[in-house]
Enzyme design. Structure first.
Site, mmCIF file in Angstrom:
data_model
loop_
_atom_site.group_PDB
_atom_site.id
_atom_site.type_symbol
_atom_site.label_atom_id
_atom_site.label_comp_id
_atom_site.label_asym_id
_atom_site.label_seq_id
_atom_site.Cartn_x
_atom_site.Cartn_y
_atom_site.Cartn_z
ATOM 1 C CG PHE A 90 -22.034 -8.390 12.854
ATOM 2 C CD1 PHE A 90 -22.732 -8.920 11.782
ATOM 3 C CD2 PHE A 90 -22.466 -7.200 13.412
ATOM 4 C CE1 PHE A 90 -23.841 -8.261 11.273
ATOM 5 C CE2 PHE A 90 -23.574 -6.543 12.917
ATOM 6 C CZ PHE A 90 -24.268 -7.075 11.845
ATOM 7 C CE LYS A 143 -4.121 -1.993 2.198
ATOM 8 N NZ LYS A 143 -3.662 -3.386 2.270
ATOM 9 C CD GLU A 179 -5.300 5.729 3.663
ATOM 10 O OE1 GLU A 179 -4.373 5.856 2.843
ATOM 11 O OE2 GLU A 179 -6.328 5.083 3.434
ATOM 12 C CD GLU A 186 -6.136 -1.758 -0.598
ATOM 13 O OE1 GLU A 186 -5.221 -2.585 -0.492
ATOM 14 O OE2 GLU A 186 -7.041 -1.633 0.233
ATOM 15 C CD GLU A 201 -10.076 -2.095 -2.716
ATOM 16 O OE1 GLU A 201 -10.069 -1.419 -1.660
ATOM 17 O OE2 GLU A 201 -10.273 -3.320 -2.733
ATOM 18 C CG ASN A 219 -12.059 -0.835 7.968
ATOM 19 O OD1 ASN A 219 -12.622 0.193 7.636
ATOM 20 N ND2 ASN A 219 -11.342 -0.934 9.086
#
Length: 666
Positions: free
Chosen positions: A348, A116, A200, A288, A275, A235
């Site tokens: 989850f 990345k 970031e 990325e 992406e 994510n």
């Protein structure tokens, strides 16, 4: 063309590759660990080679073991799927040394784009817009906090070699930056063998939109439209669709052309995905490049008619692309729902165990309707704690977005899965959510719309009435059958009555059933009637119904005095009484659930990574208590209120089952 390829992966993606290879007349080799000796991909392949113990870092991601399987079977090419070794340049180089084709990009492109940090630098040099951040590696938690403060919260902490949502955390303050750095580092080391971290800026109100590219070794590169992947949890993508409901043609073209330019700048070949984060004004920022086949590739295949796995194999065989950019036409709309072994009612958290029932909806392909299910499991199989919790990718296609969603609703309703916790109810809830159906979504959708977690679905009263009518009609059929089977049905035996009381989701509705050979008309005491038509018979776990003019597919389970009905994400216990039984039932006391408020229970089977407190400690609301690892993900368990720890029952290194007591409070 290759005569034999080895698939260096497992589960549904291995099965997916095998299907295309079979269609192309290519023999396949599966590899498997101890946990996967009875897996579906092993059964489907022409050959299978055992490569080691269950943990991936002792089997699937050990290059030497995979190479030994390649040599043993004399495979001419290797498809890496996604995850594991798919973006490992050392693996691609090892294959090249053996003269074995890698069904993926060159190792140089993997190195440039798979990392990345490096990929962002290359994108910046190529005048591709990137998200502000720190491209240097972060050495420790203190530096992570310092850099996060300089960038400005919120920030995204990412593993450089990450993917699939692993090794990623959003931090809104110093404490979260410190915790997130360590968890991201641990997950990255466990999943990828690479714990490098960078940070970031986290773009607020973002949409996650990606471009599928396809390039050959002859200088040709095309883009196959975009995928919207904004419905994410931690994510990790949950629902994807193609095309995006947000992009216009000009933005699509600009993103596609930039994606191809970036791919060609690094000599990319094969299928890959670029992406982007897209803001509300359609400004897009490079995130990325995934130098592999994406999990969500089926939705692109459904709207373009292009088999991406086949194209990857042909490119690896040295062929030119037979498709130009002008040949790419986007047709209709496709949806993908990722079915996970995660319990939505337990926030989850992963669930493992045996699939006591696994009956996906029938796959369909016609001019107006497609249902596709990519899976790597089967009824009676085990969901292991060692690998990703994804069970299947359920995909639908329709001429437009509304029809694709409607087909997905019906497919989810018809999907039977028992034995483990799973997210089918949540997927159904999303498909009916007004914000999703409008297309007005961001990556914060789940967090914003389910802030307290998923608590189930509350159906509209009209749907509850229809389900009540269906339950009454089905119960009457079941009672008639029961009396006949008992051998007591004669002239002196009471007949099954027409008057019933239905208890459903807090409602109590007296109904009268008028049955005939074609169905039943169910009347409520306020004069409302519903016509129920179905060929359901007692014992069937799925009821395909027509209620008035509405088709409904309902999962049916038998419980004492009624049914367990599951429909559109709702899980309902429905009781049916005669009027006299209903009168007596009102007098019965309700059962009180046990009090577990002073216990920290293990929410899923997993390994205790660390315990952050000691007996006698005073803990505050939100304070980290311990970390549990399951299915390659770390889960931090936090205090829900201020309390004093009185006893610690588990230590780092312990393997716990669901509801094992980790610690107790005063």
């Amino acid at each position: 063309m290759f005569k034999k390829i080895l698939i260096a992966n497992r589960g549904e993606i291995a099965c997916r590759v095998i299907k295309t290879a079979r269609k192309m007349g290519i023999q396949t080799v599966a590899i498997y660990s101890d946990a996967d000796k009875n897996a579906l991909h092993v059964k489907m392949a022409d050959e299978a080679v055992h490569i080691g113990p269950s943990p991936a870092n002792q089997s699937y991601i050990v290059i030497d073991k995979v190479m030994q399987a390649v040599r043993q079977t004399r495979a001419e090419a290797v498809h890496p799927g996604y995850g594991f070794l798919s973006e490992n340049k050392l693996f691609a180089e090892a294959l090249a040394k053996e003269g074995v084709a890698f069904i993926g990009p060159p190792s140089g492109a993997i190195e440039s784009m798979g990392d990345k940090i490096t990929s962002k630098k290359i994108a910046q040099e190529a005048d591709v817009s990137i998200v502000p951040g720190n491209m240097g590696l972060i050495k420790d938690a203190d530096e992570a906090v310092k850099i996060s403060g300089e960038i400005g919260y919120p920030v995204m902490i990412k593993a450089s070699a990450g993917g699939g949502g692993k090794g990623m955390r959003i931090a809104w303050n110093d404490d979260e930056a410190r915790e997130g750095f360590q968890s991201s580092k641990n997950e990255a080391a466990n999943s990828f063998g690479d714990d490098r971290i960078f940070i970031e800026k986290f773009v607020t109100q973002p949409r996650h939109i990606e471009i599928q590219v396809l390039a050959d070794a002859h200088g040709n590169c095309i883009y196959l439209g975009e995928r919207e992947c904004s419905i994410q949890r931690r994510n990790q993508k949950v629902i994807e669709e193609a095309p995006s409901p947000f992009l216009d043609e000009a933005t699509r073209k600009a993103m596609g052309e930039q994606s191809c330019a970036l791919a060609q700048a690094v000599g990319y070949t094969s299928a890959g995905t670029v992406e982007f984060i897209v803001d509300g004004d359609r400004n897009f920022y490079f995130l990325e490049m995934n130098t592999r086949l994406q999990v969500e590739h089926p939705v692109t295949e459904l709207i373009t008619g292009i088999d991406l796995v086949e194209q990857m194999i042909r490119v690896a065989n040295g062929e030119k692309l037979s498709i130009s950019q002008d040949d790419v036409k986007l047709n209709g709309w496709a949806m993908e729902s990722r079915l996970y072994a995660e319990d939505p009612y337990r926030n989850f958290l992963p669930s493992i165990g045996r699939l006591t029932r696994y009956r996906p909806p029938a796959e369909i392909t016609d001019a107006t309707h497609v249902v596709r299910n990519d899976t790597g499991v089967f009824e009676g199989g085990e969901i292991s704690m060692y690998y990703d919790p994804m069970i299947a990718k359920l995909c639908t296609w329709g001429p437009d977005r509304a029809q694709a969603i409607d087909h997905m609703r019906n497919a989810l309703d018809a999907f039977e899965l028992e034995g483990i916790g799973h997210n089918l109810p949540f997927l159904s809830a999303v498909m009916d959510h007004p914000k999703f159906t409008s297309g007005n979504i961001t990556t914060a959708f789940i967090e914003e719309e389910f802030p307290e977690g998923f608590q189930g679905v509350t159906l509209p009263q009209d749907d509850l009435r229809k389900l009540s009518a269906a339950a009454a009609a089905m119960y009457r059929v079941a009672e008639i059958r029961r009396t006949r089977v008992s051998g007591r049905m004669d002239n002196h035996e009471r007949k099954v009555g027409d008057d019933w009381v239905v208890l459903i989701d807090g409602y109590e509705w007296p109904v009268t059933i008028a049955a005939d050979p074609k169905g039943a008309t169910v009347s409520f005491d306020d004069g409302t009637t519903h016509r129920v038509v179905s060929d359901w018979t007692p014992g069937d776990s799925l009821a395909v119904l027509q209620i008035d003019d509405t088709p409904m597919i309902v999962k049916v389970g038998k419980v004492s005095g009624g049914f367990r009905l599951r429909f559109r994400g709702a899980d309902l216990a429905v009781k049916l009484y005669t009027p006299r039984q209903a009168e007596l039932a009102r007098l019965m006391p309700e059962k009180v659930a046990p009090d577990t408020s002073k216990l920290l229970l293990c929410p899923m089977p997993g390994l205790i990574v660390n315990v952050a407190v000691q007996a006698g400690d005073e803990v505050q609301d939100g304070q980290a208590l311990c970390t549990v690892e399951a299915m390659k993900m770390e889960n931090i368990l936090r205090a829900e209120r201020t309390a004093k720890v009185t006893k610690i029952n588990a230590n780092a290194g312990d393997n716990l089952a669901v509801d094992d007591v980790i610690m107790e409070f005063e």
